[in-house]
Design a protein around this motif. Structure first.
Motif, PDB file in Angstrom:
ATOM      1  N   ARG A  25     -17.657 -71.619 -18.768  1.00  0.00           N
ATOM      2  CA  ARG A  25     -18.587 -71.920 -17.669  1.00  0.00           C
ATOM      3  C   ARG A  25     -19.970 -71.387 -18.007  1.00  0.00           C
ATOM      4  NH1 ARG A  25     -15.627 -71.424 -11.866  1.00  0.00           N
ATOM      5  NH2 ARG A  25     -13.849 -72.698 -12.402  1.00  0.00           N
ATOM      6  N   GLU A  26     -20.962 -72.223 -17.842  1.00  0.00           N
ATOM      7  CA  GLU A  26     -22.345 -71.846 -18.132  1.00  0.00           C
ATOM      8  C   GLU A  26     -23.013 -71.398 -16.835  1.00  0.00           C
ATOM      9  OE1 GLU A  26     -23.868 -75.406 -19.946  1.00  0.00           O
ATOM     10  OE2 GLU A  26     -23.014 -74.868 -21.885  1.00  0.00           O
ATOM     11  N   LEU A  27     -23.487 -70.146 -16.813  1.00  0.00           N
ATOM     12  CA  LEU A  27     -24.045 -69.550 -15.604  1.00  0.00           C
ATOM     13  C   LEU A  27     -25.416 -68.958 -15.850  1.00  0.00           C
ATOM     14  CD1 LEU A  27     -20.788 -67.712 -14.558  1.00  0.00           C
ATOM     15  CD2 LEU A  27     -21.732 -69.731 -13.466  1.00  0.00           C
ATOM     16  N   THR A  28     -26.197 -68.892 -14.774  1.00  0.00           N
ATOM     17  CA  THR A  28     -27.480 -68.199 -14.775  1.00  0.00           C
ATOM     18  C   THR A  28     -27.425 -67.166 -13.658  1.00  0.00           C
ATOM     19  OG1 THR A  28     -28.714 -70.092 -15.608  1.00  0.00           O
ATOM     20  CG2 THR A  28     -29.974 -68.429 -14.402  1.00  0.00           C
ATOM     21  N   THR A  29     -27.836 -65.946 -13.964  1.00  0.00           N
ATOM     22  CA  THR A  29     -27.948 -64.905 -12.956  1.00  0.00           C
ATOM     23  C   THR A  29     -29.407 -64.494 -12.859  1.00  0.00           C
ATOM     24  OG1 THR A  29     -25.737 -64.090 -13.521  1.00  0.00           O
ATOM     25  CG2 THR A  29     -27.137 -62.641 -12.202  1.00  0.00           C
ATOM     26  N   ILE A  30     -29.986 -64.629 -11.670  1.00  0.00           N
ATOM     27  CA  ILE A  30     -31.343 -64.148 -11.412  1.00  0.00           C
ATOM     28  C   ILE A  30     -31.180 -62.886 -10.580  1.00  0.00           C
ATOM     29  CG2 ILE A  30     -33.578 -64.655 -10.364  1.00  0.00           C
ATOM     30  CD1 ILE A  30     -32.745 -67.680 -10.785  1.00  0.00           C
ATOM     31  N   SER A  31     -31.787 -61.795 -11.044  1.00  0.00           N
ATOM     32  CA  SER A  31     -31.553 -60.494 -10.430  1.00  0.00           C
ATOM     33  C   SER A  31     -32.835 -59.721 -10.230  1.00  0.00           C
ATOM     34  CB  SER A  31     -30.639 -59.637 -11.330  1.00  0.00           C
ATOM     35  OG  SER A  31     -29.451 -60.304 -11.653  1.00  0.00           O
ATOM     36  N   VAL A  32     -32.796 -58.843  -9.218  1.00  0.00           N
ATOM     37  CA  VAL A  32     -33.817 -57.822  -9.063  1.00  0.00           C
ATOM     38  C   VAL A  32     -33.079 -56.483  -9.091  1.00  0.00           C
ATOM     39  CG1 VAL A  32     -33.800 -57.954  -6.515  1.00  0.00           C
ATOM     40  CG2 VAL A  32     -35.761 -56.957  -7.712  1.00  0.00           C
ATOM     41  N   ARG A  33     -33.603 -55.551  -9.885  1.00  0.00           N
ATOM     42  CA  ARG A  33     -33.066 -54.191  -9.982  1.00  0.00           C
ATOM     43  C   ARG A  33     -34.113 -53.245  -9.415  1.00  0.00           C
ATOM     44  NH1 ARG A  33     -31.043 -57.269 -13.733  1.00  0.00           N
ATOM     45  NH2 ARG A  33     -28.826 -57.119 -14.191  1.00  0.00           N
ATOM     46  N   LEU A  34     -33.697 -52.448  -8.433  1.00  0.00           N
ATOM     47  CA  LEU A  34     -34.612 -51.607  -7.672  1.00  0.00           C
ATOM     48  C   LEU A  34     -34.205 -50.142  -7.813  1.00  0.00           C
ATOM     49  CD1 LEU A  34     -34.289 -53.885  -4.557  1.00  0.00           C
ATOM     50  CD2 LEU A  34     -36.325 -53.749  -6.015  1.00  0.00           C
ATOM     51  N   PRO A  35     -35.146 -49.247  -8.186  1.00  0.00           N
ATOM     52  CA  PRO A  35     -34.798 -47.832  -8.360  1.00  0.00           C
ATOM     53  C   PRO A  35     -34.473 -47.117  -7.048  1.00  0.00           C
ATOM     54  CG  PRO A  35     -36.950 -48.346  -9.347  1.00  0.00           C
ATOM     55  CD  PRO A  35     -36.518 -49.537  -8.567  1.00  0.00           C
ATOM     56  N   LEU A  36     -33.558 -46.174  -7.139  1.00  0.00           N
ATOM     57  CA  LEU A  36     -33.268 -45.224  -6.072  1.00  0.00           C
ATOM     58  C   LEU A  36     -33.610 -43.835  -6.601  1.00  0.00           C
ATOM     59  CD1 LEU A  36     -29.780 -46.574  -4.922  1.00  0.00           C
ATOM     60  CD2 LEU A  36     -31.986 -46.910  -3.784  1.00  0.00           C
TER      61      LEU A  36
END
Length: 171
Positions: free
Chosen positions: A136-147
């Motif tokens: 399966r071909e997938l795209t993940t768009i993400s935001v990573r936010l510091p704590l």
């Protein structure tokens, strides 16, 4: 109860790129960053107890992970791993450490990108095209936010994700 879906375990990454910042075409991810900003004030990031996952848009919570950065060298403890994440990863990472527990597959993206977020001391937006073990071909768009527990040292992260079939709509 969701059962892990082995169709989604990572076989290989096709392409990984940093995005310039919030993507207005993904308003729910922008809302997550806006909420994070409202809680953090002028600090590098809010305390984990201040970031209330239940205040996020309900539709994104299953695609969120809350991660503590622990030890030296750093390891990544998954405090929360949403149900959509479990389905995509094929395993529940809640309560597990990436390196200490020998996690393979899905979590490697955070292991590569969280050090960059720490170095930049700021949110990072990414797009990763990948192929699952089942093709399966997938795209993940993400935001990573510091704590940050002290307002200065990055001690954790929140990731919010949108999963798409490569080149298609949300899955």
């Amino acid at each position: 109860m969701l059962r892990p879906n082995s169709d989604f375990k990572i076989a290989h990454v096709v392409k990984s790129e940093f995005l310039d910042g919030p993507d207005p075409s993904l308003p729910v991810l922008v809302q997550v960053q806006d909420y994070w900003n409202s809680v953090r004030g002028d600090r590098v990031g809010p305390r984990v107890r201040e970031f209330r996952i239940e205040r996020l848009p309900v539709e994104i919570i299953p695609a969120v992970a809350v991660i503590d950065i622990v030890g030296s060298p750093p390891d990544y403890y998954y405090r929360f791993f949403g149900s959509r994440m479990v389905e995509i990863a094929g395993q529940d990472l809640t309560g597990r450490r990436y390196y200490a527990d020998g996690i393979t597959g899905y979590g490697f993206v955070n292991a590569q990108l969280l050090p960059i977020m720490i170095e930049r001391r700021a949110p990072i937006w990414t797009r990763v095209d990948w192929v699952s073990e089942k093709g399966r071909e997938l795209t993940t768009i993400s935001v990573r936010l510091p704590l940050s527990e002290d307002g200065e040292t990055i001690t954790g992260a929140v990731t919010a994700n949108r999963f798409e079939k490569m080149g298609l709509n949300d899955i």
